[in-house]
Scaffold this motif. Structure first.
Motif, mmCIF file in Angstrom:
data_model
loop_
_atom_site.group_PDB
_atom_site.id
_atom_site.type_symbol
_atom_site.label_atom_id
_atom_site.label_comp_id
_atom_site.label_asym_id
_atom_site.label_seq_id
_atom_site.Cartn_x
_atom_site.Cartn_y
_atom_site.Cartn_z
ATOM 1 N N VAL A 181 0.839 -1.201 0.000
ATOM 2 C CA VAL A 181 0.000 0.000 0.000
ATOM 3 C C VAL A 181 0.875 1.252 0.000
ATOM 4 N N VAL A 182 1.930 1.241 0.808
ATOM 5 C CA VAL A 182 2.841 2.389 0.851
ATOM 6 C C VAL A 182 3.502 2.594 -0.511
ATOM 7 N N ILE A 183 3.945 1.514 -1.143
ATOM 8 C CA ILE A 183 4.551 1.623 -2.478
ATOM 9 C C ILE A 183 3.525 2.151 -3.471
ATOM 10 N N GLY A 184 2.290 1.631 -3.396
ATOM 11 C CA GLY A 184 1.238 2.093 -4.297
ATOM 12 C C GLY A 184 0.959 3.576 -4.150
ATOM 13 N N VAL A 185 0.876 4.033 -2.912
ATOM 14 C CA VAL A 185 0.637 5.461 -2.675
ATOM 15 C C VAL A 185 1.821 6.281 -3.174
ATOM 16 N N ALA A 186 3.029 5.787 -2.953
ATOM 17 C CA ALA A 186 4.225 6.509 -3.397
ATOM 18 C C ALA A 186 4.289 6.597 -4.921
ATOM 19 N N ILE A 187 3.702 5.641 -5.608
ATOM 20 C CA ILE A 187 3.686 5.663 -7.071
ATOM 21 C C ILE A 187 2.561 6.559 -7.579
ATOM 22 N N ILE A 188 1.389 6.416 -7.004
ATOM 23 C CA ILE A 188 0.203 7.100 -7.517
ATOM 24 C C ILE A 188 0.176 8.583 -7.149
ATOM 25 N N LEU A 189 0.425 8.892 -5.895
ATOM 26 C CA LEU A 189 0.244 10.251 -5.395
ATOM 27 C C LEU A 189 1.026 11.319 -6.175
ATOM 28 N N PRO A 190 2.316 11.148 -6.404
ATOM 29 C CA PRO A 190 3.033 12.193 -7.153
ATOM 30 C C PRO A 190 2.504 12.376 -8.578
ATOM 31 N N ASN A 191 2.079 11.287 -9.196
ATOM 32 C CA ASN A 191 1.561 11.374 -10.561
ATOM 33 C C ASN A 191 0.180 12.017 -10.601
ATOM 34 N N VAL A 192 -0.637 11.772 -9.606
ATOM 35 C CA VAL A 192 -1.953 12.392 -9.549
ATOM 36 C C VAL A 192 -1.817 13.890 -9.302
ATOM 37 N N VAL A 193 -0.927 14.248 -8.384
ATOM 38 C CA VAL A 193 -0.707 15.662 -8.082
ATOM 39 C C VAL A 193 -0.189 16.406 -9.309
ATOM 40 N N ALA A 194 0.674 15.775 -10.085
ATOM 41 C CA ALA A 194 1.262 16.412 -11.264
ATOM 42 C C ALA A 194 0.392 16.239 -12.512
ATOM 43 N N ASN A 195 -0.766 15.596 -12.387
ATOM 44 C CA ASN A 195 -1.652 15.333 -13.525
ATOM 45 C C ASN A 195 -0.957 14.571 -14.643
ATOM 46 N N GLU A 196 -0.145 13.595 -14.275
ATOM 47 C CA GLU A 196 0.569 12.774 -15.260
ATOM 48 C C GLU A 196 -0.001 11.365 -15.248
ATOM 49 N N SER A 197 0.198 10.688 -16.360
ATOM 50 C CA SER A 197 -0.235 9.296 -16.416
ATOM 51 C C SER A 197 0.817 8.422 -15.722
ATOM 52 N N ILE A 198 0.389 7.263 -15.289
ATOM 53 C CA ILE A 198 1.281 6.342 -14.581
ATOM 54 C C ILE A 198 1.734 5.272 -15.558
ATOM 55 N N GLU A 199 3.042 5.182 -15.750
ATOM 56 C CA GLU A 199 3.587 4.192 -16.681
ATOM 57 C C GLU A 199 3.445 2.792 -16.092
ATOM 58 N N ALA A 200 3.269 1.835 -16.971
ATOM 59 C CA ALA A 200 3.080 0.451 -16.538
ATOM 60 C C ALA A 200 4.301 -0.077 -15.791
ATOM 61 N N ALA A 201 5.492 0.368 -16.154
ATOM 62 C CA ALA A 201 6.712 -0.114 -15.500
ATOM 63 C C ALA A 201 6.775 0.297 -14.034
ATOM 64 N N LEU A 202 6.097 1.376 -13.675
ATOM 65 C CA LEU A 202 6.097 1.806 -12.286
ATOM 66 C C LEU A 202 5.273 0.885 -11.394
ATOM 67 N N TRP A 203 4.380 0.130 -11.982
ATOM 68 C CA TRP A 203 3.528 -0.762 -11.205
ATOM 69 C C TRP A 203 4.221 -2.070 -10.841
ATOM 70 N N ALA A 204 5.353 -2.367 -11.460
ATOM 71 C CA ALA A 204 6.040 -3.643 -11.219
ATOM 72 C C ALA A 204 6.399 -3.856 -9.743
ATOM 73 N N PRO A 205 6.988 -2.881 -9.046
ATOM 74 C CA PRO A 205 7.292 -3.128 -7.625
ATOM 75 C C PRO A 205 6.038 -3.363 -6.790
ATOM 76 N N PHE A 206 4.995 -2.603 -7.060
ATOM 77 C CA PHE A 206 3.734 -2.767 -6.347
ATOM 78 C C PHE A 206 3.160 -4.164 -6.588
ATOM 79 N N ALA A 207 3.110 -4.568 -7.842
ATOM 80 C CA ALA A 207 2.559 -5.881 -8.187
ATOM 81 C C ALA A 207 3.393 -7.007 -7.581
ATOM 82 N N ALA A 208 4.703 -6.856 -7.588
ATOM 83 C CA ALA A 208 5.574 -7.888 -7.022
ATOM 84 C C ALA A 208 5.334 -8.061 -5.528
#
Length: 113
Positions: free
Chosen positions: A27-54
């Motif tokens: 959850v912490v990794i997910g928030v760390a990935i999502i939050l900065p991208n949401v604040v910056a109005n950027e899309s989230i690249e699929a490669a960023l989800w790999a640590p969360f999914a693992a």
């Protein structure tokens, strides 16, 4: 008072605790990935989800193995011992939980759940 828990049940509970800790980390990794991208109005690249999914996959496997250990399954005891040994490197919390779970696992290896 209720009857005392067997060593194998205690080991299974501790291994499941490791799984829940991994869920919190996910959850912490997910928030760390999502939050900065949401604040910056950027899309989230699929490669960023790999640590969360693992971490999520590992957490679910550890939870399943912990449940198997609590039930006294032979395959789960072996995998649980491997998880406990690997968690010894996760200083300090993983070391403590892994060492105690390994102690209970070895102590109750031959007992039924």
């Amino acid at each position: 008072m209720g009857e005392a828990l067997s060593s194998i049940v205690r080991a299974g509970r501790l291994i499941r605790l490791l799984g829940w800790i991994y869920i919190v980390i996910a959850v912490v990794i997910g928030v760390a990935i999502i939050l900065p991208n949401v604040v910056a109005n950027e899309s989230i690249e699929a490669a960023l989800w790999a640590p969360f999914a693992a971490v999520v996959v590992i957490a679910l496997l550890v939870l399943a193995i912990g449940a198997g250990v609590k039930q006294g399954k032979g395959w789960a005891k072996v995998l649980g011992a491997i998880i406990c040994v690997l968690s010894l490197a996760n200083f300090p919390l993983g070391t403590i939980i892994g060492a105690i779970a390994l102690f209970y696992l070895i102590k109750g290896w031959d007992e039924a759940a």
